[in-house]
Design a protein around this motif. Structure first.
Motif, short mmCIF file in Angstrom:
data_model
loop_
_atom_site.label_atom_id
_atom_site.label_comp_id
_atom_site.label_asym_id
_atom_site.label_seq_id
_atom_site.Cartn_x
_atom_site.Cartn_y
_atom_site.Cartn_z
N ASN A 33 0.84 -1.20 0.00
CA ASN A 33 0.00 0.00 0.00
C ASN A 33 0.87 1.25 0.00
O ASN A 33 1.80 1.35 0.80
CB ASN A 33 -0.88 0.03 1.26
N VAL A 34 0.54 2.18 -0.88
CA VAL A 34 1.29 3.43 -0.98
C VAL A 34 0.31 4.59 -0.84
O VAL A 34 -0.71 4.64 -1.52
CB VAL A 34 2.03 3.54 -2.34
N ILE A 35 0.65 5.51 0.06
CA ILE A 35 -0.10 6.76 0.19
C ILE A 35 0.86 7.88 -0.19
O ILE A 35 1.89 8.06 0.45
CB ILE A 35 -0.62 6.97 1.62
N SER A 36 0.51 8.61 -1.23
CA SER A 36 1.37 9.67 -1.75
C SER A 36 0.61 10.99 -1.75
O SER A 36 -0.34 11.16 -2.49
CB SER A 36 1.83 9.31 -3.16
N ASN A 37 1.07 11.90 -0.92
CA ASN A 37 0.46 13.23 -0.86
C ASN A 37 1.33 14.21 -1.65
O ASN A 37 2.48 14.44 -1.29
CB ASN A 37 0.34 13.71 0.59
N SER A 38 0.77 14.74 -2.72
CA SER A 38 1.46 15.74 -3.55
C SER A 38 2.85 15.29 -3.98
O SER A 38 3.84 16.01 -3.82
CB SER A 38 1.55 17.07 -2.82
N LYS A 88 2.03 -5.01 -14.04
CA LYS A 88 1.26 -4.51 -12.89
C LYS A 88 1.76 -5.21 -11.62
O LYS A 88 1.97 -6.41 -11.61
CB LYS A 88 -0.23 -4.78 -13.09
N LEU A 89 1.93 -4.42 -10.57
CA LEU A 89 2.38 -4.93 -9.29
C LEU A 89 1.20 -5.03 -8.32
O LEU A 89 0.17 -4.39 -8.52
CB LEU A 89 3.44 -3.99 -8.70
N ALA A 90 1.37 -5.80 -7.27
CA ALA A 90 0.32 -5.97 -6.26
C ALA A 90 0.37 -4.79 -5.28
O ALA A 90 0.85 -4.91 -4.15
CB ALA A 90 0.50 -7.29 -5.53
N LEU A 91 -0.10 -3.63 -5.73
CA LEU A 91 -0.10 -2.42 -4.92
C LEU A 91 -1.47 -1.76 -4.95
O LEU A 91 -2.11 -1.71 -6.00
CB LEU A 91 0.90 -1.40 -5.47
N ASP A 92 -1.89 -1.25 -3.80
CA ASP A 92 -3.02 -0.32 -3.74
C ASP A 92 -2.40 1.06 -3.53
O ASP A 92 -1.53 1.22 -2.66
CB ASP A 92 -3.95 -0.65 -2.57
N ILE A 93 -2.84 2.04 -4.30
CA ILE A 93 -2.19 3.35 -4.28
C ILE A 93 -3.21 4.46 -4.08
O ILE A 93 -4.25 4.48 -4.74
CB ILE A 93 -1.40 3.58 -5.58
N TYR A 94 -2.88 5.38 -3.18
CA TYR A 94 -3.65 6.61 -2.99
C TYR A 94 -2.76 7.77 -3.41
O TYR A 94 -1.63 7.90 -2.94
CB TYR A 94 -4.06 6.77 -1.52
N ARG A 122 -1.89 8.89 -12.27
CA ARG A 122 -3.20 8.25 -12.05
C ARG A 122 -3.68 7.57 -13.32
O ARG A 122 -4.11 6.42 -13.30
CB ARG A 122 -4.22 9.29 -11.61
N ASP A 123 -3.59 8.27 -14.44
CA ASP A 123 -4.06 7.71 -15.71
C ASP A 123 -3.28 6.45 -16.10
O ASP A 123 -3.86 5.47 -16.57
CB ASP A 123 -3.96 8.75 -16.83
N VAL A 124 -1.97 6.46 -15.88
CA VAL A 124 -1.14 5.29 -16.17
C VAL A 124 -1.56 4.12 -15.28
O VAL A 124 -1.73 3.00 -15.75
CB VAL A 124 0.36 5.62 -15.98
N LEU A 125 -1.74 4.39 -13.99
CA LEU A 125 -2.09 3.34 -13.05
C LEU A 125 -3.47 2.75 -13.35
O LEU A 125 -3.65 1.53 -13.33
CB LEU A 125 -2.05 3.87 -11.61
N VAL A 126 -4.42 3.60 -13.66
CA VAL A 126 -5.77 3.12 -14.01
C VAL A 126 -5.71 2.26 -15.27
O VAL A 126 -6.31 1.19 -15.33
CB VAL A 126 -6.75 4.30 -14.18
N ALA A 127 -4.97 2.71 -16.27
CA ALA A 127 -4.86 1.95 -17.52
C ALA A 127 -4.24 0.58 -17.30
O ALA A 127 -4.57 -0.38 -18.00
CB ALA A 127 -4.04 2.74 -18.54
N LYS A 128 -3.35 0.46 -16.32
CA LYS A 128 -2.70 -0.82 -16.03
C LYS A 128 -3.53 -1.68 -15.08
O LYS A 128 -3.15 -2.82 -14.81
CB LYS A 128 -1.32 -0.57 -15.43
N GLY A 129 -4.63 -1.15 -14.56
CA GLY A 129 -5.51 -1.94 -13.70
C GLY A 129 -5.20 -1.90 -12.22
O GLY A 129 -5.65 -2.75 -11.45
N TYR A 130 -4.43 -0.91 -11.78
CA TYR A 130 -4.12 -0.77 -10.36
C TYR A 130 -5.35 -0.36 -9.57
O TYR A 130 -6.24 0.33 -10.09
CB TYR A 130 -3.05 0.30 -10.14
N ALA A 131 -5.38 -0.76 -8.30
CA ALA A 131 -6.36 -0.23 -7.36
C ALA A 131 -5.81 1.13 -6.93
O ALA A 131 -4.91 1.22 -6.11
CB ALA A 131 -6.51 -1.16 -6.16
N VAL A 132 -6.33 2.19 -7.53
CA VAL A 132 -5.82 3.53 -7.26
C VAL A 132 -6.97 4.46 -6.90
O VAL A 132 -8.03 4.42 -7.50
CB VAL A 132 -5.01 4.09 -8.47
#
Length: 137
Positions: free
Chosen positions: A39-44, A75-81, A99-109
């Motif tokens: 799990n990754v939480i990324s603020n700005s 795609k890696l096993a990551l949930d990303i905020y 965000r667009d790259v992650l969504v296109a790859k099927g990430y839980a973002v």
């Protein structure tokens, strides 16, 4: 490795987080160590990094490098905020691109934008949103 990193028992229970350059570093750690961090939480995240730090610049700190790595890798096993302030201009736009790259790859973002800028005043509120997003599984 878990002991060395002082990580949780499983990647699903391990979170890494940071803001600004720390957000960039958190995304890199998730990318490079998804066997430990789930799990990754990324603020700005400072994805637009432009070389303001003069010494020991890592390859992932170059503009777009981390976004390109996520785009080119399996795609890696990551949930990303991800979040960014509406007044952060280029940084906000780079976070949208990731965000667009992650969504296109099927990430839980989860992606959020807030009415604010690049400061701890905003991040102290959004860290809770990130925890809810990655832990509400």
């Amino acid at each position: 490795m878990r002991t060395e990193w002082k990580a949780g028992l499983t990647p699903e229970t391990t979170i890494v987080t940071g803001s600004s350059f720390g957000g960039l570093a958190s995304l890199f750690i998730g990318f490079d160590h998804s066997d430990v961090v789930g799990n990754v939480i990324s603020n700005s995240a400072a994805l637009q990094y432009n070389g303001i730090i003069d010494s020991d610049i890592a390859p992932w700190a170059e503009p777009n490098a981390l976004i390109d790595q996520y785009a080119k890798s399996p795609k890696l096993a990551l949930d990303i905020y991800l979040d960014a302030g509406q007044f952060e201009a280029e940084l906000r736009d780079m976070n949208r691109r990731l965000r667009d790259v992650l969504v296109a790859k099927g990430y839980a973002v989860t992606h959020a934008e807030y009415s604010g800028g690049h400061d701890y005043w905003m991040w102290r509120h959004t860290i809770g949103d990130g925890l809810i997003a990655v832990l509400a599984k």
